[in-house]
Design a protein around this motif. Structure first.
Motif, PDB file in Angstrom:
ATOM      1  N   GLU A 463       0.951  -1.100  -0.059  1.00  0.00           N
ATOM      2  CA  GLU A 463      -0.063  -0.010   0.014  1.00  0.00           C
ATOM      3  C   GLU A 463       0.764   1.251   0.040  1.00  0.00           C
ATOM      4  N   ILE A 464       1.964   1.130   0.695  1.00  0.00           N
ATOM      5  CA  ILE A 464       2.846   2.467   0.762  1.00  0.00           C
ATOM      6  C   ILE A 464       3.584   2.555  -0.491  1.00  0.00           C
ATOM      7  N   ALA A 465       3.847   1.498  -1.272  1.00  0.00           N
ATOM      8  CA  ALA A 465       4.488   1.483  -2.503  1.00  0.00           C
ATOM      9  C   ALA A 465       3.571   2.250  -3.651  1.00  0.00           C
ATOM     10  N   ALA A 466       2.253   1.604  -3.410  1.00  0.00           N
ATOM     11  CA  ALA A 466       1.199   2.149  -4.252  1.00  0.00           C
ATOM     12  C   ALA A 466       1.026   3.748  -4.140  1.00  0.00           C
ATOM     13  N   ASN A 467       1.305   4.092  -3.009  1.00  0.00           N
ATOM     14  CA  ASN A 467       1.219   5.602  -2.728  1.00  0.00           C
ATOM     15  C   ASN A 467       2.321   6.494  -3.530  1.00  0.00           C
ATOM     16  N   GLY A 468       3.461   5.539  -3.952  1.00  0.00           N
ATOM     17  CA  GLY A 468       4.449   6.487  -4.784  1.00  0.00           C
ATOM     18  C   GLY A 468       5.590   6.835  -3.867  1.00  0.00           C
ATOM     19  N   GLU A 469       5.645   5.920  -2.446  1.00  0.00           N
ATOM     20  CA  GLU A 469       6.741   6.454  -1.608  1.00  0.00           C
ATOM     21  C   GLU A 469       7.746   5.275  -1.898  1.00  0.00           C
ATOM     22  N   HIS A 470       7.750   4.302  -2.478  1.00  0.00           N
ATOM     23  CA  HIS A 470       8.577   3.181  -3.011  1.00  0.00           C
ATOM     24  C   HIS A 470       8.458   2.482  -4.296  1.00  0.00           C
ATOM     25  N   SER A 471       9.305   1.743  -4.641  1.00  0.00           N
ATOM     26  CA  SER A 471       8.931   1.182  -6.059  1.00  0.00           C
ATOM     27  C   SER A 471       9.173  -0.320  -6.115  1.00  0.00           C
ATOM     28  N   THR A 472       9.019  -0.818  -4.840  1.00  0.00           N
ATOM     29  CA  THR A 472       9.193  -2.416  -4.619  1.00  0.00           C
ATOM     30  C   THR A 472       7.724  -2.847  -4.736  1.00  0.00           C
ATOM     31  N   ASN A 473       7.443  -3.971  -5.659  1.00  0.00           N
ATOM     32  CA  ASN A 473       6.401  -4.582  -6.018  1.00  0.00           C
ATOM     33  C   ASN A 473       6.268  -5.936  -4.922  1.00  0.00           C
ATOM     34  N   PHE A 474       5.368  -5.557  -4.067  1.00  0.00           N
ATOM     35  CA  PHE A 474       5.191  -6.756  -2.886  1.00  0.00           C
ATOM     36  C   PHE A 474       4.145  -7.807  -3.488  1.00  0.00           C
ATOM     37  N   SER A 475       4.235  -8.984  -3.390  1.00  0.00           N
ATOM     38  CA  SER A 475       3.338 -10.023  -3.622  1.00  0.00           C
ATOM     39  C   SER A 475       3.588 -11.251  -2.715  1.00  0.00           C
ATOM     40  N   MET A 476       2.643 -12.046  -2.838  1.00  0.00           N
ATOM     41  CA  MET A 476       2.535 -13.470  -1.849  1.00  0.00           C
ATOM     42  C   MET A 476       2.054 -14.418  -2.916  1.00  0.00           C
ATOM     43  N   VAL A 477       2.466 -15.609  -2.494  1.00  0.00           N
ATOM     44  CA  VAL A 477       1.769 -16.665  -3.103  1.00  0.00           C
ATOM     45  C   VAL A 477       1.589 -17.902  -2.010  1.00  0.00           C
ATOM     46  N   ARG A 478       0.127 -18.231  -1.748  1.00  0.00           N
ATOM     47  CA  ARG A 478      -0.206 -19.109  -0.936  1.00  0.00           C
ATOM     48  C   ARG A 478      -0.727 -20.608  -1.431  1.00  0.00           C
ATOM     49  N   PHE A 479      -0.084 -21.433  -0.927  1.00  0.00           N
ATOM     50  CA  PHE A 479      -0.459 -22.612  -1.338  1.00  0.00           C
ATOM     51  C   PHE A 479      -0.309 -23.887  -0.279  1.00  0.00           C
ATOM     52  N   GLY A 480      -0.743 -25.032  -0.521  1.00  0.00           N
ATOM     53  CA  GLY A 480      -0.877 -26.152   0.791  1.00  0.00           C
ATOM     54  C   GLY A 480       0.384 -26.814   0.712  1.00  0.00           C
ATOM     55  N   ASN A 481       0.102 -28.171   1.016  1.00  0.00           N
ATOM     56  CA  ASN A 481       1.332 -29.141   1.227  1.00  0.00           C
ATOM     57  C   ASN A 481       1.712 -29.545  -0.205  1.00  0.00           C
TER      58      ASN A 481
END
Length: 661
Positions: A463-481
């Motif tokens: 959310e911070i990056a989206a407001n233009g304060e930083h350029s890092t693109n954060f994401s996450m991948v959720r999966f099981g066993n």
């Protein structure tokens, strides 16, 4: 027995001594066949004189260089097969041509011209007969020795196509396993024979297994769809046969097939699900010609991410792990893998290095022994190597261990992620991908709660990056066993079956989502290429699998039977031990119920609520203070506040650092 003892002594000799013995006997055979050729031609069995001795010299002088060049002394005589016979044939074509030219076309005084034809034929017969005599003589001893230890496996090969025929030929050369039948779905092949072995239809399989005393079914159907393979495997459940699959076609074609080369079924066969081919475009996007960094590089997921990443030519790959042993293993494995990749690519272009647009050898591997909680060291590593993409796989993931050591689990999973993300922000990393877990959804254990907080950290930073304060693109991948990872049930069950049981199961109704390690790693990389910031990607893992059913299937496919009340004389018992602390009966992948599709059929995107960075930062500071003070009540309260769905499965741990006594 004295004969058996002599065979054992011969087999125990060094390889060079065996070759010397073979060369000595071949010399005698050369001389004997020359003598026999003269005797048959002249009907005189007397002494040689004059130029007739040249035939002995030429026979030995022509044969031995050819035997050595064509590898006749590299073959293991007790495994001689059609390939070795073909090599002998090539040798004797050349030998016969030379001998024929010398003694028939050119001629030598005192030597009948027909000797140039008779002697090579006799020598070919003698050498071939000697090899096959040794094979059967030593092979007989091997059979006797094996029978003292175990009965010879009797196999049925499912698939009478080229792969099945090559597999049967390879097995026939070593006598370790007896092939008694083929089964094939093609009606044109049914009723025929292959090297004396009949091809049967797939109906009436149980009668065939019983009548022929089949112990092993070998799948040789590389072109069959996953659905068809699953159907065949399901039809073999409970038939008392071990189901295995063929080795690589190169090994089959070369005749180097032994029982140990045959594989148990892979994880996709156990799951009975088809794998969607990866999209190369997505795999390459954040990797090719870029610096990529993987934390937890020595772990199950981290190491597989590394294996997949080097296939797509990054500029360099930085490996971070806090375990020296794990880091060493993956570093050495990747070095070897790079050499193999280079060899494969050279072979594809005929060995011309100049024709390769990009060599894999410039890929730089950088092993870094570091903890993700050490911010200063991470900052030095990131600044030194300037990665563009970070895959954050470092975590404590074993539920019972983290449940017994909650403070360390939280410090590593929560604050290790926080530290990594902060360093990535400071260094302007382009892509940061967190490897998460389905246990983060409405968790009942500390591990799941800690991973959900890690997700919240990235969502807030995005959310911070989206407001233009930083350029890092954060994401996450959720999966099981993932099947086959450390602590996964499949390796545990395999070991327990091999030990004769029992299989230990926490609850008969436990279900889990499963995926193979390579498929999970590929999907993580592909999901990262679709991220726009703050994305929570969820992998489509198919239908959940009942662990009890998986255990039963593994027992059946090992050729054994489950021992229970209905089958008291079975082989492997399944013992239910009770749910462990923090363990759930069922896992979930979504907090909400609104997954959105993406361009990839196996990847969905979830939209879930999260705290703003300002609010989250204050709560993290309180959590850190609670950890430093070992305040168990405050830690519990903080987890419940940060993760509203967190419902501890009983108070089973001492939050000050160990199990309750």
């Amino acid at each position: 027995m004295p004969i058996t003892a002599s065979k054992k002594s011969l087999l125990s000799l060094p390889r060079f001594v065996k070759r010397a013995v073979a060369m000595f006997f071949d010399t005698l055979l050369c001389a004997f066949t020359v003598w026999l050729a003269f005797g048959l031609r002249l009907d005189q069995w007397g002494h040689f004189q004059g130029s007739q001795w040249w035939t002995f010299i030429f026979a030995i002088g022509f044969s031995f260089p050819l035997f050595i060049v064509f590898g006749l002394y590299r073959a293991i005589f007790r495994y001689v097969g059609s390939a070795a016979l073909a090599s002998m044939a090539r040798v004797f074509i050349i030998y016969t041509s030379l001998f024929f030219c010398a003694f028939t076309l050119i001629g030598v005084d005192g030597v009948p011209r027909s000797i140039g034809i008779i002697q090579p034929i006799l020598l070919f017969i003698a050498i071939g007969a000697s090899r096959y005599f040794v094979r059967h003589w030593l092979g007989g001893m091997n059979s006797i020795q094996k029978s003292l230890h175990r009965a010879q496996p009797v196999a049925l090969i499912y698939g009478a196509g080229s792969a099945g025929r090559q597999l049967a030929a390879g097995l026939a050369s070593n006598k370790e396993i007896l092939v008694k039948a083929f089964i094939d779905d093609d009606p044109h092949l049914q009723g025929s024979t292959i090297n004396g072995v009949s091809v049967y239809p797939n109906d009436g399989m149980q009668e065939l297994i019983d009548r022929l005393d089949i112990t092993d079914v070998l799948l040789a159907i590389p072109s069959a769809s996953q659905a068809r393979r699953s159907e065949i495997i399901a039809s073999l459940n409970g038939r008392g046969v071990r189901v295995r699959t063929l080795p690589g076609l190169i090994d089959i074609a070369s005749g180097r097939v032994r029982i140990s080369d045959l594989h148990d079924l892979d994880m996709n066969d156990l799951l009975g699900r088809a794998v969607v081919p990866p999209e190369v475009r997505l795999l390459e996007k954040n990797i090719r010609d870029q610096v990529v960094l993987v934390t937890g590089a020595g772990g199950s997921i981290g190491s597989e991410l590394c294996r997949q990443i080097i296939k797509f030519s990054p500029k360099s790959l930085v490996l971070i792990d806090n375990s020296e042993h794990s880091l060493y293993l993956i570093y050495e494995e990747l070095k070897k893998a790079l050499i193999e990749l280079e060899d494969d690519r050279l072979a594809a272009v005929g060995g011309d290095q100049l024709s390769l647009s990009h060599s894999v050898f410039p890929i730089k591997l950088v092993p870094c022994l570091a903890s993700v909680r050490d911010g200063d060291l991470l900052l030095k590593i990131f600044r030194a190597h300037q990665p563009a993409t970070v895959f954050h796989a470092a975590a404590y993931k074993h539920v019972p261990l983290v449940e017994q050591n909650p403070a360390e689990g939280i410090r590593n999973n929560v604050f290790g992620t926080f530290t990594c993300a902060q360093v990535s922000l400071e260094c302007g990393i382009s892509q940061f991908i967190l490897v998460s877990t389905d246990k983060a959804v409405r968790p009942t254990n500390v591990m799941g709660a800690s991973k959900r907080i890690a997700e919240l950290i990235l969502q807030a930073m995005a959310e911070i990056a989206a407001n233009g304060e930083h350029s890092t693109n954060f994401s996450m991948v959720r999966f099981g066993n993932v099947l086959g990872s450390s602590g996964s049930v499949a390796p545990l069950f395999s070991a327990q079956i091999a030990a004769g049981g029992p299989i230990t199961l926490t609850h008969s109704e436990v279900t889990r989502y499963f995926m193979t390690i390579p498929e999970a790693a590929q999907l993580v990389i592909q999901a990262s290429a679709m991220a726009v910031g703050g994305d929570v990607f969820v992998l489509d893992m198919g239908e959940p699998v009942r662990i009890y059913d998986l255990a039963v299937k593994m027992v059946y496919l090992s050729g054994l039977l489950v021992k229970d009340e209905a089958h008291p004389h079975g082989d492997i018992e399944i013992e239910v031990t009770g749910l462990r602390p923090g363990e759930k009966l069922y896992e979930e992948l979504l907090i909400g119920d609104n997954p959105q599709p993406t361009t990839h059929p196996k990847i969905m995107k979830a939209h879930e609520e999260f705290l703003s960075w300002g609010d989250l930062q204050q709560e993290l500071e309180k959590l850190n203070v609670a950890l430093d003070a070992s305040d168990s009540d405050l830690i519990r309260g903080m987890l419940k506040k940060l993760v509203p769905g967190y419902k501890p499965n009983g108070d089973t741990v001492d939050w000050n650092g160990g199990p309750k006594q």
